[in-house]
Design an enzyme around this catalytic site. Structure first.
Site, PDB file in Angstrom:
ATOM      1  N   GLU A   1      18.587   0.878  -1.837  1.00 43.53           N
ATOM      2  CA  GLU A   1      18.149   0.500  -3.177  1.00 43.53           C
ATOM      3  C   GLU A   1      18.593   1.568  -4.165  1.00 43.53           C
ATOM      4  O   GLU A   1      18.000   2.642  -4.228  1.00 43.53           O
ATOM      5  CB  GLU A   1      16.622   0.339  -3.239  1.00 43.53           C
ATOM      6  CG  GLU A   1      16.083  -0.836  -2.456  1.00 43.53           C
ATOM      7  CD  GLU A   1      14.593  -1.040  -2.662  1.00 43.53           C
ATOM      8  OE1 GLU A   1      14.020  -0.378  -3.560  1.00 43.53           O
ATOM      9  OE2 GLU A   1      13.996  -1.852  -1.923  1.00 43.53           O
TER      10      GLU A   1
ATOM     11  N   GLU B   1      10.013   0.527   3.527  1.00 42.89           N
ATOM     12  CA  GLU B   1       9.443   1.772   3.007  1.00 42.89           C
ATOM     13  C   GLU B   1       8.168   2.170   3.752  1.00 42.89           C
ATOM     14  O   GLU B   1       7.193   2.615   3.144  1.00 42.89           O
ATOM     15  CB  GLU B   1       9.174   1.642   1.494  1.00 42.89           C
ATOM     16  CG  GLU B   1      10.438   1.442   0.690  1.00 42.89           C
ATOM     17  CD  GLU B   1      10.201   1.332  -0.814  1.00 42.89           C
ATOM     18  OE1 GLU B   1      11.004   1.895  -1.569  1.00 42.89           O
ATOM     19  OE2 GLU B   1       9.214   0.689  -1.213  1.00 42.89           O
TER      20      GLU B   1
END
Length: 645
Positions: A287, A211
């Site tokens: 995710e 991320e």
């Protein structure tokens, strides 16, 4: 029957010598790189991102993944959790690798016991699961500092932990940080490389950082991490993982971008954002959040199973591979939990149940049953039967029989550090110069007047005049009134590191007293500082003779000692500390984690594999108020719930 012997046949002996000589010549001219096992010769291409499909060698491949973190699950239960994953119809395990746990001190690496990454990956392979590895170095994962440690390579002027370096810039190409990453990867990657698909292992892909698009402080950082992996032998498919806000900034040339999301509303991002970033490539939700984490003082987050099923089905109908984050969350054992700090600082609870597909203790849920039916309907082959649930037991309550106040315990600890000014945890000269990572730190000094005490405390400091608690300092309460005193008096502040922030601004995460502490605007000096990290060695200083019987009115903070009797084979259970306020529990030296009566978590998971048949030692460190007993139950209580929108 003729018996051949070299003595009787000299001509045959010469023939054998010549045969050996010519054989040696032939063998030396062979290309040994081609003499591999047939099954390994078929592993040449690995997982590929071709056009709009993943291909594993020459076959179209769908990734149906689930996340399980080995460091949050007792090693003895790894196989159980992964068998349940396989029985749910998933084909791929994903896991983070926590740098801070593998390198607890600068240059000292630990891949043993519950941190045996290789054993975890090989267990997945035995069960028939592929693996996507997410080695960081930053992993978020709601773990302390996002999995980053405090360690760097030597500087010209010496060594320092990451947070000992006042100029440190985490997740950038700042030399102090990249030196530390290089050392870590030098130790980690030799363990990972043989486990790759092309080497005969189960690892089919490796994620580059985590991320980073939401952080995005250095455009040269992600190319550096990519090269650091490749230079150390990583040759499988590389991926990035970002939410919608960081997707465009987190992309790296030559690396497949994937996306993180939860709601069906975000599904359009699969087509729009991913196509904009990288064109017609395979789509993957790295995710899909099956639930959410909890924070102290909040509510238990729940995502309805029917909503999960609809979204999973929609993601796959959109032509995307998927990873369920989390399939099984596990537990933030010890002090490994992270924290959030947007408007208010909020530390994460001990349970990492996450309202995931399996519960914190690995039990089945409605989500599991519905997803198993769904994946079974598209698998094309019958799924293996799910393993039986592990047994649970509600043991008899434990009444602590012995007690030791913190003030009495100080004389059994290592000598305090004397310092003119306060020193934050990370810069304490302890643990071979590596500083203190977790737990509590006690600061003592002498005052001679009352007034207003002010300090910059991270994260929570209980203030004492001599041994009497007068209140707390934290992010919101930065001042406290010192009552009238007579003569010279000992001022004590017990500071707890409640968890470093794991997402967002992570550079300023030093713990303890930060800077000077003031009484009536005058800085205090001459401190005695105790490092109370509460590692296993910490309690070895207390022999049985030092404990006292529990008095009617204990002095807090204090340690309480009891015995849990297990007659038969140990089973999982949940501890309930009703009437206790805030502290930490240790069973046979294992740190189960923190409890706090503000909720939402009301019980602590105690794995049966950490219990012995017979007598088990129970130690509770309580900060303020103790209950009379420690209870055990077969079911967890995660407190007040709210549905995730």
């Amino acid at each position: 029957m003729t018996t051949w012997s070299l003595r009787r046949r000299p001509g045959r002996a010469l023939g054998l010598v010549l045969l050996g000589f010519f054989t040696l010549l032939v063998l030396r001219r062979l290309d040994w790189s081609n003499l591999t096992r047939p099954w390994l010769r078929r592993r040449q291409l690995g997982l590929q991102a071709k056009d709009q499909n993943f291909m594993l060698e020459d076959s179209t491949f769908w990734i149906f993944g689930g996340s399980v973190h080995y460091f949050r699950v007792p090693k003895e239960y790894w196989r159980d959790r992964l068998l349940k994953m396989k029985a749910c119809g998933l084909n791929t395990l994903t896991t983070y690798v926590p740098w801070n746990l593998h390198e607890p001190e600068r240059g000292r690496f630990d891949f043993s016991g519950n941190l045996d990454l290789e054993a975890f990956v090989l267990t997945a392979a035995e069960i028939g699961l592929w693996v996507i590895l997410r080695p960081g170095p930053y992993i978020c994962s709601e773990i302390d500092l996002g999995g980053l440690p405090r360690v760097t390579q030597p500087f010209p002027r010496g060594h320092s932990w990451l947070l000992q370096d006042s100029g440190m810039r985490l997740r950038t190409t700042y030399k102090g940080f990249t030196n530390a990453v290089d050392l870590y990867f030098d130790h980690l990657m030799p363990r990972v490389v043989p486990l790759q698909y092309k080497h005969g292992g189960p690892i089919i892909a490796v994620q580059v950082e985590n991320e980073y698009g939401s952080y995005n402080k250095d455009p040269t950082y992600m190319p550096y991490i990519k090269k650091a992996l490749e230079d150390r032998g990583i040759e499988e498919l590389l991926l990035t993982s970002d939410n919608k806000d960081g997707l465009s900034s987190g992309a790296v040339d030559g690396v497949l971008a994937t996306i993180n999301l939860q709601s069906q509303h975000d599904l359009q991002l699969l087509s729009t954002f991913l196509f904009t970033v990288q064109g017609a490539r395979p789509k993957m939700v790295m995710e899909y959040w099956t639930g959410w984490f909890d924070s102290w003082g909040g509510t238990h987050n729940i995502l309805d199973s029917s909503e999960v099923l609809k979204t999973v089905s929609a993601i796959i109908d959109a032509g995307s591979s998927i990873n369920l984050y989390m399939f099984h969350g596990g537990t933030n054992f010890g002090f490994i939990n992270g924290a959030m700090h947007y408007y208010d600082y909020k530390s994460h609870v001990t349970s990492y149940d996450y309202d995931a597909v399996l519960t914190e203790a690995g039990d089945y849920t409605a989500k599991y049953l519905q997803l198993r039916d769904f994946f079974g309907s598209i698998s094309g082959t019958p799924l293996p039967p799910p393993p039986d649930p592990l047994p649970k037991t509600a043991y008899e309550s434990v009444t602590p029989a012995f007690y030791l106040s913190l003030w009495d315990a100080l004389k059994y600890m290592e000598a305090p550090i004397n310092s003119e000014q306060p020193v934050n945890m990370e810069n304490l000269p302890v643990n071979n110069g590596n500083g203190q990572s977790f737990g509590y730190t006690l600061y003592e000094t002498t005052i001679a007047s009352s007034g207003v005490l002010s300090a910059f405390v991270r994260d929570r400091g209980q203030v004492f005049v001599n041994t009497v608690s007068i209140g707390f300092l934290d992010y919101k309460r930065k001042e406290i009134n010192i009552p009238l005193i007579q003569g010279y008096t000992t001022l004590r502040i017990l500071v707890e590191n409640c968890g470093r922030v794991n997402y967002g601004e992570i550079d300023n995460q030093r713990k303890g007293l930060i800077g000077n502490i003031y009484l009536n605007d005058s800085p205090l000096s001459k401190f005695r500082i105790y490092s109370l990290d509460m590692k296993k060695s910490f309690f070895q200083r207390f022999s049985f003779d030092e404990w006292n019987k529990v008095p009617e009115a204990p002095t807090f903070p204090a340690f309480f000692l009891g015995a849990l009797s297990v007659a038969l084979s140990p089973s999982d259970t949940f501890m309930k500390l009703e009437g206790w306020e805030k502290g930490v529990v240790f069973i046979n030296g294992q740190n189960l984690g923190r409890y706090w009566n503000i909720g939402p978590q009301e019980t602590l998971y105690l794995p049966g594999t950490w219990l012995d048949q017979g007598i088990n030692q129970v130690i509770v460190f309580e900060e303020k108020m103790a209950g009379s007993v420690i209870q055990f139950t077969e079911t967890p209580h995660l407190g007040r719930s709210r549905y995730i929108n």
